[in-house]
Write a protein that holds these residues in place. Structure first.
Motif, PDB file in Angstrom:
ATOM      1  N   THR A  42      -0.127  30.407  26.748  1.00  0.00           N
ATOM      2  CA  THR A  42      -0.819  31.608  27.274  1.00  0.00           C
ATOM      3  C   THR A  42      -0.532  32.631  26.176  1.00  0.00           C
ATOM      4  O   THR A  42       0.388  32.853  25.915  1.00  0.00           O
ATOM      5  N   HIS A  69      -5.787  31.030  27.962  1.00  0.00           N
ATOM      6  CA  HIS A  69      -5.003  29.798  28.139  1.00  0.00           C
ATOM      7  C   HIS A  69      -5.653  28.479  27.133  1.00  0.00           C
ATOM      8  O   HIS A  69      -6.686  28.428  27.458  1.00  0.00           O
ATOM      9  N   LYS A 119      -1.206  36.581  25.305  1.00  0.00           N
ATOM     10  CA  LYS A 119      -1.558  37.837  26.048  1.00  0.00           C
ATOM     11  C   LYS A 119      -1.961  38.750  25.334  1.00  0.00           C
ATOM     12  O   LYS A 119      -1.389  39.128  24.268  1.00  0.00           O
ATOM     13  N   ASP A 159      -4.870  25.090  24.930  1.00  0.00           N
ATOM     14  CA  ASP A 159      -4.177  23.779  24.816  1.00  0.00           C
ATOM     15  C   ASP A 159      -3.137  23.926  23.479  1.00  0.00           C
ATOM     16  O   ASP A 159      -2.002  23.488  23.375  1.00  0.00           O
ATOM     17  N   THR A 204       0.467  24.382  28.409  1.00  0.00           N
ATOM     18  CA  THR A 204      -0.618  25.124  27.853  1.00  0.00           C
ATOM     19  C   THR A 204       0.061  26.368  27.387  1.00  0.00           C
ATOM     20  O   THR A 204       0.855  27.125  28.016  1.00  0.00           O
ATOM     21  N   ARG A 213      -5.938  37.379  28.949  1.00  0.00           N
ATOM     22  CA  ARG A 213      -5.236  36.233  28.649  1.00  0.00           C
ATOM     23  C   ARG A 213      -6.294  35.184  28.336  1.00  0.00           C
ATOM     24  O   ARG A 213      -7.061  35.053  28.723  1.00  0.00           O
ATOM     25  N   ASP A 240      -9.213  36.509  31.853  1.00  0.00           N
ATOM     26  CA  ASP A 240      -8.778  35.408  31.620  1.00  0.00           C
ATOM     27  C   ASP A 240      -9.410  34.471  31.245  1.00  0.00           C
ATOM     28  O   ASP A 240     -10.769  34.035  31.803  1.00  0.00           O
ATOM     29  N   SER A 243     -10.268  30.283  29.165  1.00  0.00           N
ATOM     30  CA  SER A 243      -9.560  28.933  28.868  1.00  0.00           C
ATOM     31  C   SER A 243     -10.261  28.316  27.851  1.00  0.00           C
ATOM     32  O   SER A 243     -11.573  28.708  27.639  1.00  0.00           O
TER      33      SER A 243
END
Length: 436
Positions: A228, A237, A230, A239, A226, A235, A36, A38
């Motif tokens: 996500t 994440h 996949k 904006d 936000t 994943r 994951d 971001s």
């Protein structure tokens, strides 16, 4: 140890067996997403649209992650004819007639910008991609020659005065073929090795701290403040998201799929011809496309092969024997190549829209897309990346000029769009053959 191969982990996709892949610059193998992460912006697709967007955004200081289902440049960006052709698949007179003078002026002001962006990227990041100057539009009959005269006048109206008309046999200065009735040279155009360009842009993006994950097809988006994104094993994440898969993205944004259609085109590359023979074909190393509805296009490579492409098949089904389809087209133009060997033959998909203009837009205020260049993607994709970076950083009027274009579904829906489009193409192809 071999990569896993099951429903969750299908065999990894590698580049098509093209001359481009065989002559590509060295590039690192990038890992698949397995965690994951971001970021500010997640870009889906590592072709021209995706990497142009990612590079522009990274230059503005945003944290960007790129997900690619296969390898960088796997799709149309790494397989196309390599021609730098200005404007769009529909020119400004059609845009003005259908959408008004204001829209035509807005799009016309940007019609030659993608070309400049490509050259800026090559210079700024020292990208080695065999850039050559000039391209040419060849008329196959008197009607098409009159069209080229109108084309020259139209582009002058929009400030582009680098076109040279070659009437009659004057075109033989550029092409060693008896096939044509005249030509229009764009002295601002050119041609290049497209896979090496996109690989260079990927390296430029990574030099600014950007991250690219290959072999990471997106399986779904979860929309929200936000988003996500996949994949099978990870994943992102973000904006905001940029969907840039073009003809190689299906199932993730089904609402758009009825308003576009993947189409295939085929290309061959001959054995090296040698300097003397190559210069009898294209004495000044110019790139050529003809003016037929189902056009032929060709150019020389750095090792004096002739790359020759042509035709369109609608939908995803391509011919079993590409050489059998393209070789007769090449010999119609250059019969002197009848004994020349073909070393490479490949196909690739581009995405066509009903009005032949690109689709730009935004979903839920934070998922942007640009696609559907309808065969004019090399330059317009680079423009798209700049416009996406602009709209994400507060300047929306140029992006909105494209986003405001209406896009209708193909007649007949997904079931009948292929046969109906093929019937339409047959009609225009017949007109071209008859010169009417």
């Amino acid at each position: 140890m071999s990569a896993p191969s099951d429903a969750k982990h299908p065999p990894p996709l590698e580049h098509a067996a093209s001359w481009y892949a065989a002559s590509a610059n060295a590039a690192p193998a990038r890992p698949a997403l397995s965690a994951d992460v971001s970021c500010d912006v997640c870009v889906v697709g590592a072709g021209f649209t995706g990497l142009s967007s990612a590079l522009h955004l990274a230059e503005k200081g945003l944290d960007v992650v790129v997900l690619e289902a296969a390898r960088v440049g796997y799709g149309a960006s790494g397989r196309n004819g390599g021609q730098i052709v200005n404007s769009y698949s529909r020119d400004m007179d059609v845009i003005e007639d259908k959408y008004g003078a204001e829209t035509a002026r807005a799009l016309g002001d940007m019609a030659f910008e993608g070309n400049r962006i490509i050259r800026e990227r090559i210079a700024s990041y020292d990208i080695e991609c065999d850039l050559r100057e000039r391209n040419l539009f060849a008329a196959c009959n008197a009607r098409q020659l009159q069209g080229l005269k109108a084309h020259q006048a139209l582009w002058r109206r929009y400030g582009h005065d680098q076109l040279e008309l070659l009437e009659g046999k004057a075109y033989r200065r550029e092409i060693g073929s008896d096939r044509y009735t005249g030509a229009l040279v764009d002295h601002s155009g050119g041609h290049l090795h497209p896979l090496n360009l996109v690989l260079g842009e990927a390296a430029a993006f990574e030099s600014l701290g950007g991250k690219i994950f290959e072999h990471s097809p997106v399986v779904s988006l979860v929309h929200g403040q936000t988003v996500t994104v996949k994949t099978a094993d990870g994943r992102v994440h973000a904006d905001r998201v940029v969907m840039a898969g073009n003809a190689y993205m299906s199932g993730v944004m089904p609402a758009l799929e009825g308003k576009s259609m993947p189409c295939g085109t085929q290309i061959i590359a001959t054995e090296p011809l040698g300097e003397d023979l190559a210069r009898t074909l294209l004495p000044n190393d110019i790139a050529v496309e003809d003016c037929n509805y189902l056009l032929d296009y060709y150019r020389l490579t750095r090792d004096n092969r002739l790359i020759y492409g042509g035709g369109v098949n609608y939908g995803n089904a391509g011919p079993a024997n590409i050489e059998a389809v393209i070789r007769p087209k090449m010999l119609k133009t250059f019969p002197q190549l009848k004994d020349v060997r073909v070393d490479y033959a490949w196909s690739g998909n581009f995405l066509m829209t009903l009005n032949r203009l690109p689709q730009f837009g935004v979903i839920n205020d934070n998922v942007y897309y640009a696609q559907g260049y309808s065969g004019h993607g090399v330059t317009c994709t680079h423009l798209a990346g700049r416009l996406i970076s602009e709209v994400m950083t507060g300047r929306d009027e140029r992006f909105d000029a494209f986003a405001g274009l209406p896009h209708l579904p193909f007649p007949g829906g997904r079931l009948l769009r292929v046969p109906l489009s093929a019937m339409g193409a047959w009609y225009y192809e017949t007109r071209d053959k008859l010169g009417i």
